[in-house]
Design an enzyme around this catalytic site. Structure first.
Site, PDB file in Angstrom:
ATOM      1  N   CYS A  50      -4.057 -26.100 -16.478  1.00  0.00           N
ATOM      2  CA  CYS A  50      -3.983 -26.421 -17.905  1.00  0.00           C
ATOM      3  C   CYS A  50      -3.093 -27.630 -18.161  1.00  0.00           C
ATOM      4  O   CYS A  50      -3.211 -28.274 -19.209  1.00  0.00           O
ATOM      5  CB  CYS A  50      -3.477 -25.220 -18.693  1.00  0.00           C
ATOM      6  N   GLY A 191      -8.426 -12.628 -18.937  1.00  0.00           N
ATOM      7  CA  GLY A 191      -8.196 -13.210 -17.625  1.00  0.00           C
ATOM      8  C   GLY A 191      -6.740 -13.125 -17.209  1.00  0.00           C
ATOM      9  O   GLY A 191      -5.942 -12.375 -17.778  1.00  0.00           O
TER      10      GLY A 191
END
Length: 429
Positions: A50, A191
């Site tokens: 990310c 997740g």
């Protein structure tokens, strides 16, 4: 080490908007690695998280230029290179190796000391290794990087405390709300990131904890571990209408919460304030949602405000981790030089034994009455002469301090003095 090349961008050089344009899901991760191998004839590993997208390459001959790599990424993602090229950094040789070790040690993370990055480095390496994209250089390099990260986690205090991106998101919520016993927390996604968020959110003991996911069974399983409720995405609008805190991390390729959708919920919410944290890359919440009344939207870049407060408190741990990184870079450099020197020595012996055998065969051809026993004696004499001639220079090289002087100087000396490069056939007598 000079054959290692790095091209990438991260949270310090590129905004979230730029980073999400270069994001890679599992399928495209393998595709871009294969494309780099085919285009540049190199080993390749892509580290896409990310907060960063980085490509580590090891080339056998001429390395690809930054322009070549930028052009490949531009074509692969179908975006103008001007969108991301100014945000790229490029490193070669020792600086590239040191950067990777710093990443694995979580010294280059948005959240200093976060433990998730080491698993991400391992996953990036495994992905390339499983498709045959790593070899003689990137295999030992990434194995060493994983060892560095493990040692930093084990022997320094860098990873102590609330140091994941998920935990910082929860800390951000702590800064906005005084208490949570009457708050409804909705987490979208089930997740790894969502699991981390739930672990920390559950510690706040909110009035209600809800997890929505495309697979309701996964949502229920995760929710049960934290005393929450799990449900499918079909219930999303209903939960958004009630939520006080919304944390989103789905890995979807496009926003799942849009301005028009959320605007319709404001009346049902009676315009109560709502706090949204978008941990997705690409973003899961349309940026325009933050323009709505009493909607407070924060993304990964916003979390740096909290992160900045943690860095100054870890000086001693950072210094200890940096010392570990420097030591491993030095050790890896020395190991590479010894390996390269060993290869050159093997080539040296092979070449001169071959030359001696060629001359011996030429001489034996002129001695028709030579017995088999005589031939064995001559071959042994030839082998011993070559070994004795090469023994002293080879031993001197083995005893040399490889940690000093220009990189590969001893290997270059062997190649130059004994003509291990170039047209060897021209040396035949």
């Amino acid at each position: 080490m000079d054959r290692v090349r790095l091209l990438g961008l991260n949270h310090t050089t590129a905004t979230l908007e730029v980073r999400e344009r270069l994001a890679l899901n599992a399928a495209r991760h393998q595709q871009v690695i294969q494309l780099m191998r085919q285009s540049f004839n190199c080993e390749a590993v892509a580290l896409a998280t990310c907060n960063r997208v980085e490509f580590y390459l090891a080339h056998a001959t001429t390395p690809p230029s930054a322009a070549d790599l930028t052009s490949l990424l531009s074509n692969f993602h179908s975006i103008d290179p001007d969108v991301f090229a100014p945000n790229l950094y490029e490193r070669s040789g020792r600086p590239a190796v040191e950067h990777l070790f710093n990443v694995a040690a979580s010294l280059d993370s948005m959240v200093l000391g976060e433990t998730q990055i080491l698993g991400q480095v391992r996953q990036a390496y495994d992905t390339s290794r499983e498709i045959g994209a790593t070899g003689a250089l990137l295999n030992p390099l990434f194995q060493r990087a994983l060892a560095v990260g493990k040692e930093v986690q084990t022997h320094t205090g860098l990873s102590e405390g609330r140091l994941s991106v998920a935990s910082v998101a929860v800390d951000y919520a702590r800064g906005i709300f005084d208490h949570f016993h009457d708050k409804i927390v909705v987490c979208i996604g089930a997740g790894k990131m969502s699991a981390l968020v739930m672990q920390h959110m559950a510690d706040l003991k909110p009035g209600r904890l809800v997890i929505c996911n495309r697979d309701p069974e996964k949502a229920i399983a995760l929710a049960q571990r934290h005393g929450g409720e799990g449900m499918s995405m079909e219930a999303l609008d209903e939960q958004l209408a009630r939520a006080d805190i919304v944390i989103v991390s789905t890995g979807a390729g496009s926003p799942i919460i849009r301005k028009a959708q959320f605007k319709k919920l404001l009346r049902r919410r009676r315009y109560r304030p709502v706090f949204l944290i978008d941990l997705g890359v690409p973003r899961d919440v349309e940026a325009e949602v933050g323009e709505l009344e009493n909607v407070y939207l924060y993304n990964l870049d916003d979390l740096q405000r909290v992160v900045a407060q943690t860095r100054g408190q870890r000086t001693e741990a950072v210094e200890a981790a940096q010392a570990i990184v420097r030591r491993h870079v030095d050790e890896f450099d020395s190991w590479l030089k010894r390996r390269a020197l060993g290869t050159a020595i093997e080539q040296l012996y092979a070449r001169y034994h071959a030359m001696a055998a060629e001359e011996l065969n030429r001489a034996i051809g002129k001695m028709p009455n030579l017995t088999a026993a005589d031939r064995v004696h001559l071959e042994e004499m030839s082998r011993r002469i070559v070994n004795k001639i090469l023994h002293d220079p080879v031993e001197a090289l083995k005893q040399s301090d490889l940690s000093h002087g220009p990189s590969n100087q001893y290997q270059h000396a062997i190649e130059k003095l004994f003509k291990l490069v170039g047209d060897q056939d021209s040396e035949k007598r």
